[in-house]
Design a protein around this motif. Structure first.
Motif, mmCIF file in Angstrom:
data_model
loop_
_atom_site.group_PDB
_atom_site.id
_atom_site.type_symbol
_atom_site.label_atom_id
_atom_site.label_comp_id
_atom_site.label_asym_id
_atom_site.label_seq_id
_atom_site.Cartn_x
_atom_site.Cartn_y
_atom_site.Cartn_z
ATOM 1 N N THR A 185 0.809 -1.216 0.000
ATOM 2 C CA THR A 185 0.000 0.000 0.000
ATOM 3 C C THR A 185 0.843 1.266 0.000
ATOM 4 O O THR A 185 0.307 2.372 0.028
ATOM 5 C CB THR A 185 -0.927 0.034 1.231
ATOM 6 O OG1 THR A 185 -0.112 -0.024 2.402
ATOM 7 C CG2 THR A 185 -1.891 -1.120 1.233
ATOM 8 N N GLN A 193 -5.359 2.919 0.751
ATOM 9 C CA GLN A 193 -4.536 1.985 1.520
ATOM 10 C C GLN A 193 -5.404 1.104 2.397
ATOM 11 O O GLN A 193 -5.267 -0.120 2.409
ATOM 12 C CB GLN A 193 -3.569 2.742 2.432
ATOM 13 C CG GLN A 193 -2.353 3.269 1.740
ATOM 14 C CD GLN A 193 -1.383 3.919 2.707
ATOM 15 O OE1 GLN A 193 -1.620 3.960 3.915
ATOM 16 N NE2 GLN A 193 -0.303 4.442 2.180
ATOM 17 N N ALA A 194 -6.319 1.738 3.119
ATOM 18 C CA ALA A 194 -7.169 0.998 4.055
ATOM 19 C C ALA A 194 -8.026 -0.008 3.307
ATOM 20 O O ALA A 194 -8.173 -1.156 3.738
ATOM 21 C CB ALA A 194 -8.041 1.971 4.843
ATOM 22 N N MET A 197 -5.872 -2.945 2.176
ATOM 23 C CA MET A 197 -5.515 -3.803 3.308
ATOM 24 C C MET A 197 -6.697 -4.643 3.745
ATOM 25 O O MET A 197 -6.556 -5.822 4.066
ATOM 26 C CB MET A 197 -5.025 -2.962 4.500
ATOM 27 C CG MET A 197 -3.588 -2.498 4.452
ATOM 28 S SD MET A 197 -2.372 -3.687 3.863
ATOM 29 C CE MET A 197 -2.612 -5.028 5.003
ATOM 30 N N THR A 215 6.627 -4.273 5.343
ATOM 31 C CA THR A 215 6.267 -2.856 5.406
ATOM 32 C C THR A 215 7.232 -2.085 6.288
ATOM 33 O O THR A 215 8.004 -2.654 7.056
ATOM 34 C CB THR A 215 4.820 -2.696 5.935
ATOM 35 O OG1 THR A 215 4.476 -1.322 5.926
ATOM 36 C CG2 THR A 215 4.691 -3.215 7.353
ATOM 37 N N ASP A 217 5.634 0.617 7.608
ATOM 38 C CA ASP A 217 4.576 1.451 8.151
ATOM 39 C C ASP A 217 3.972 0.796 9.394
ATOM 40 O O ASP A 217 3.241 -0.184 9.314
ATOM 41 C CB ASP A 217 3.509 1.630 7.060
ATOM 42 C CG ASP A 217 2.451 2.624 7.464
ATOM 43 O OD1 ASP A 217 2.295 2.883 8.675
ATOM 44 O OD2 ASP A 217 1.762 3.137 6.568
ATOM 45 N N VAL A 220 0.040 0.399 9.454
ATOM 46 C CA VAL A 220 -0.535 -0.710 8.693
ATOM 47 C C VAL A 220 -0.431 -1.993 9.505
ATOM 48 O O VAL A 220 -1.366 -2.778 9.606
ATOM 49 C CB VAL A 220 0.209 -0.873 7.348
ATOM 50 C CG1 VAL A 220 -0.177 -2.174 6.669
ATOM 51 C CG2 VAL A 220 -0.065 0.300 6.435
ATOM 52 N N ASP A 223 -2.994 -2.823 12.477
ATOM 53 C CA ASP A 223 -4.336 -3.235 12.080
ATOM 54 C C ASP A 223 -4.454 -4.697 11.732
ATOM 55 O O ASP A 223 -5.422 -5.346 12.091
ATOM 56 C CB ASP A 223 -4.769 -2.442 10.843
ATOM 57 C CG ASP A 223 -5.277 -1.066 11.229
ATOM 58 O OD1 ASP A 223 -5.524 -0.873 12.435
ATOM 59 O OD2 ASP A 223 -5.411 -0.218 10.338
#
Lengths: 338, 308
Positions: A185, A193-194, A197, A215, A217, A220, A223
Motif C-alpha cells: 500500500t 490503503q485501508a 488492506m 512494510t 509502516d 498498517v 491493524d
C-alpha cells in the motif's frame, strides 16, 4: 506443537557480491509462518525485508545476489535445494507475491484480463475463453467495478488502487497458501490503503492463507498483523505478537521506532527520531549491529553479538538487555544526539 | 484518430513540395548542357536546341518549370519524359519491381538476423555470444556499405562461388548478396537496439512479476520481455525501409542491378534531370507515407500511445 509450519526460514544468509565488496543483506534470519496467520516484517529501507521476500519467491537477481546459507522450508521441504522446475511450479501457485508499485509491476502493453488469465492458462492449462471468464470473476472478487467491460483495458487505464487490486487478483488467482505482500500500500493514497488492506485481510481469511506483510509502516502493521518481526541490518531484532510489541518492546530499536510515530496527543513535544543511520551492509559494526545508534549500548554490545532469545513467553529479542528493556527498567547510558 | 490521420496527410503537402523543390533545383543546377550533349560530338543546329528547350519548358523561370512539372505529376500522373522521349513513368514501372524485391530481401534478412542476434546478445549478456555480436556489429556499422558489398562479392561470390556477384539473370538467388549488403548496417543497428531494449526489459518490474507468476523462462522472455522490446525495433524497421531506398543507389550500382537506385545513378551521370526528379518525387511520397504508417503502427503496438 509438533505441526510443521507452512513456511519456515532458518538461519538464512544472503549476500550481494559486487565489485566494491560483499554486502551482507541478510545475516541469519529466522521466522516461521502458519496457515491463516499474518506475519509483518517491519524494517526501514536496507534492512533486508525486500531481499527476504525475493529470496523466498526465488526472484532474487543472482548474481549479484548469493544465498550464503540457511534453509527456507515450505511444508517442511527446503525450496532452496529444489530443482528449478519444481521450484517454478510453486511460484505463483503455492507461494505468490504482490509488489509495491503495481504500475511498473504489471506489463504495460498487455490487457489486465490477459495478465490474470495467464495464470490459468499456464498453470491450469485452460483455454483462452474459460481463462478469461475466470479473470473476470477474479476482478469482481477484488472489487473492480464493471469488471466485464474492463478485462481488455491496460494497466495505465486504471487508478493506483485498482491496479493494486489487479495485482492482488493475479497473486490469489490459484489460491496460494502463502502470500507475500511487499509494501502493498506504500504507493497508494491513505484512503485507498485501508481498502486494499481490508481486501487482503478478507481474502486471507477466506482462503486461510499465510500472509507475509512487508512494510515500514507501523500503522498498517497494527491493524492486520498477528505477529511482527522487526528487521535491522539483515537480522530479526525482535519478534512477538503485535500487541506485545506495541505494549512492551523488548529491543531498543523497536522502542525507538515506536517513539518516532507522531502522536496527536503529545502536543508540543518534539518528535523523537533514532539518531544516526543504519549500518553499511559492506561494513557491519562488531557486536550488535544497532550499537552505534543505541542509547543503552555498553562495551558488551560492541564485543558480543546478542542472539534472538526470549525476553518473555513468545517474545524474542536480540538484545543483551532484553529483560530490562522489556520491563522498562533501563536508563540511557549516553545522551542521544540532538 | 481520423483527425490525426487527416492532419498528418495535410503535412504531406509542405513536405513533398519542399523536398521535391530542393531536388528539382539541385538537378537543374548541374553543370553542362544535356541537350547539346544529346548530339554527341557534332554541334546541334541552334534552332533545334531551341525547339527542345521549348518542349521541355526549359526557357521558363525555374519556379514555373517546377510548378508545371508538379502539376503534371499530381493531376495526370505524368512524371515527364526523357530527352530520348521515353516516359519516366515507363522507366519507373520497369525498375521498381526489381528494387522492391531487393528491398524485401534486405528487410527479411535484417529482421531475422538482427532480431535473433539481438535476442541472443540481450539474454546472454556479457557472455561469449554477446561479445561476438557486440564486436561484429561495431565492425559492420564502421564499414561503409561499399566495402561490405565488395567484401561479399569477393568472399561469397568469387572465392567460395556460392552466389552470383552481379546482375539478376540467375533469378532470386542473385538478390542474396546485394540484399545482405543493403541490410547489413541496419541488421547491426537492430541487433544493438534490441539488445539494450531487452536488457532493460529483463530488469524491469513487470518481467520480475512474470517470473513470480511461475512462468517458464522462455515465456517470461518471449511474452513479457520481447513484447515490449520489439516495439522500437519494429518501428525502426518500418522507417528504415524508406531509408533503404536511398541505399539501393550504391548497392544496385555495385551489383549491377537494373533497379530504381541504379537508374538514379545512371540518370545523374547522364544528366537526365526529369528521371532523377521523377524517381525522387516518388521516393519522397513513399517515405512520408511509410512514416505515417509507422506512427500508426506504433499506436497499435503500444496501447499507451494515443493520437487524439
Amino acid at each position: 506443537m509438533t505441526t510443521t509450519p507452512l513456511l519456515e526460514v532458518k538461519d538464512l544468509h544472503v549476500e550481494f557480491r559486487t565489485k566494491s565488496g560483499v554486502a551482507q543483506a541478510i545475516n541469519g534470519l529466522n521466522f516461521s509462518l502458519n496457515a491463516g496467520e499474518t506475519l509483518a516484517i517491519l524494517g526501514e529501507s536496507g534492512s533486508g525485508k525486500s531481499v527476504t521476500a525475493q529470496t523466498i519467491m526465488g526472484i532474487l537477481d543472482m548474481p549479484p545476489g548469493h544465498i550464503a546459507g540457511g534453509q527456507i522450508l515450505y511444508r517442511g521441504e527446503d525450496i532452496l535445494t529444489m530443482n528449478e522446475t519444481k521450484r517454478r511450479k510453486l511460484r505463483g501457485v503455492n507461494i505468490s507475491m504482490i509488489f509495491q508499485d503495481a504500475l511498473s509491476a504489471l506489463n504495460p502493453v498487455l490487457p489486465v484480463g490477459w495478465q490474470i488469465a495467464e495464470m490459468f492458462r499456464v498453470h491450469r492449462g485452460m483455454k483462452r475463453g474459460p481463462a478469461k471468464k475466470k479473470a473476470i470473476e477474479l476482478m469482481q472478487r477484488v472489487g473492480i467495478p464493471g469488471a466485464e467491460g474492463r478485462v481488455g483495458d491496460y494497466p495505465h487505464q486504471f487508478s493506483g488502487g485498482m491496479r493494486q487490486r489487479i495485482m492482488i487478483a493475479i497473486a490469489i488467482a490459484l489460491d496460494p497458501d502463502v502470500l507475500i505482500a511487499d509494501e502493498p500500500t506504500t504507493a497508494l493514497d491513505v484512503t485507498v490503503q485501508a481498502q486494499v488492506m481490508r481486501l487482503l485481510k478478507e481474502l486471507q481469511v477466506e482462503n486461510n492463507m499465510g500472509l507475509i506483510l512487508i512494510t515500514h509502516d507501523l500503522g498498517v502493521v497494527a491493524d492486520v498483523a498477528d505477529k511482527i518481526a522487526v528487521m535491522y541490518a539483515g537480522r530479526v531484532m525482535e519478534a512477538a505478537d503485535v500487541y506485545e510489541i506495541y505494549a512492551k518492546p523488548a529491543h531498543p530499536y523497536t522502542k525507538g521506532l515506536l517513539e518516532s510515530i507522531p502522536r496527536i496527543d503529545a502536543e508540543g513535544d518534539r518528535l523523537s527520531a533514532i539518531p544516526g543511520l543504519p549500518p553499511s551492509l559492506t561494513d557491519m559494526p562488531s557486536g550488535c549491529p544497532f550499537n552505534p545508534r543505541c542509547p543503552y549500548a555498553t562495551d558488551l554490545c560492541v564485543s558480543d553479538r546478542p542472539e534472538l532469545l526470549p525476553a518473555a513467553e513468545g517474545h524474542y529479542s536480540a538484545c543483551h538487555y532484553r529483560e530490562d528493556v522489556y520491563q522498562g527498567t533501563i536508563e540511557p547510558r549516553q545522551e542521544a544526539q540532538a | 484518430m481520423t483527425q490525426y490521420i487527416i492532419r498528418r496527410l495535410l503535412q504531406f503537402i509542405p513536405v513533398t513540395i519542399f523536398a521535391t523543390l530542393i531536388v528539382y533545383w539541385l538537378v537543374f543546377s548541374m553543370p553542362g548542357d544535356p541537350i547539346r550533349a544529346l548530339s554527341g560530338d557534332r554541334p546541334m543546329p541552334e534552332a533545334q536546341v531551341e525547339a527542345i528547350r521549348e518542349q521541355y519548358n526549359l526557357n521558363d523561370p525555374f519556379l514555373v518549370q517546377y510548378a508545371k512539372y508538379m502539376w503534371g505529376v499530381f493531376t495526370q500522373g505524368d512524371f515527364g519524359t526523357t530527352f530520348q522521349g521515353r516516359p519516366v513513368l515507363d522507366i519507373i514501372q520497369q525498375t521498381l519491381p526489381t528494387t522492391l524485391t531487393l528491398a524485401a530481401f534486405a528487410f527479411v534478412f535484417q529482421g531475422i538476423i538482427g532480431i535473433i542476434a539481438g535476442i541472443l546478445s540481450g539474454v546472454y549478456k556479457d557472455r561469449f555470444i554477446d561479445r561476438l555480436v557486440q564486436v561484429s556489429t561495431v565492425v559492420v556499422v564502421a564499414l561503409p556499405t561499399l566495402a561490405i558489398a565488395f567484401l561479399l562479392q569477393l568472399v561469397f561470390g568469387l572465392n567460395l562461388g556460392l552466389f552470383p556477384i552481379a546482375g539478376i539473370q540467375q533469378g532470386l538467388v542473385s538478390y542474396i548478396l546485394p540484399a545482405i549488403a543493403l541490410g547489413a548496417v541496419s541488421t547491426a543497428m537492430i541487433a544493438r537496439m534490441l539488445r539494450s531494449e531487452l536488457i532493460e526489459a529483463l530488469q524491469s518490474d513487470y518481467v520480475r512479476t512474470a517470473t513470480a507468476k511461475g512462468l517458464k523462462r522462455g515465456r517470461v522472455i518471449g511474452r513479457h520481455g520481447l513484447r515490449n522490446s520489439l516495439i522500437p525495433v519494429v518501428t525502426f524497421m518500418g522507417a528504415d525501409l524508406a531509408t533503404m531506398m536511398g541505399g539501393t543507389i550504391v548497392v544496385e550500382s555495385i551489383f549491377n542491378i537494373p533497379g530504381l537506385g541504379g537508374q538514379i545513378f545512371r540518370s545523374i551521370q547522364a544528366q537526365e534531370g526529369t528521371v532523377v526528379v521523377g524517381i525522387v518525387t516518388l521516393l519522397v511520397l513513399f517515405y512520408v507515407t511509410l512514416n505515417l504508417l509507422v506512427d500508426l503502427l506504433y499506436a497499435v503496438l503500444d496501447p499507451r500511445i494515443r493520437y487524439d
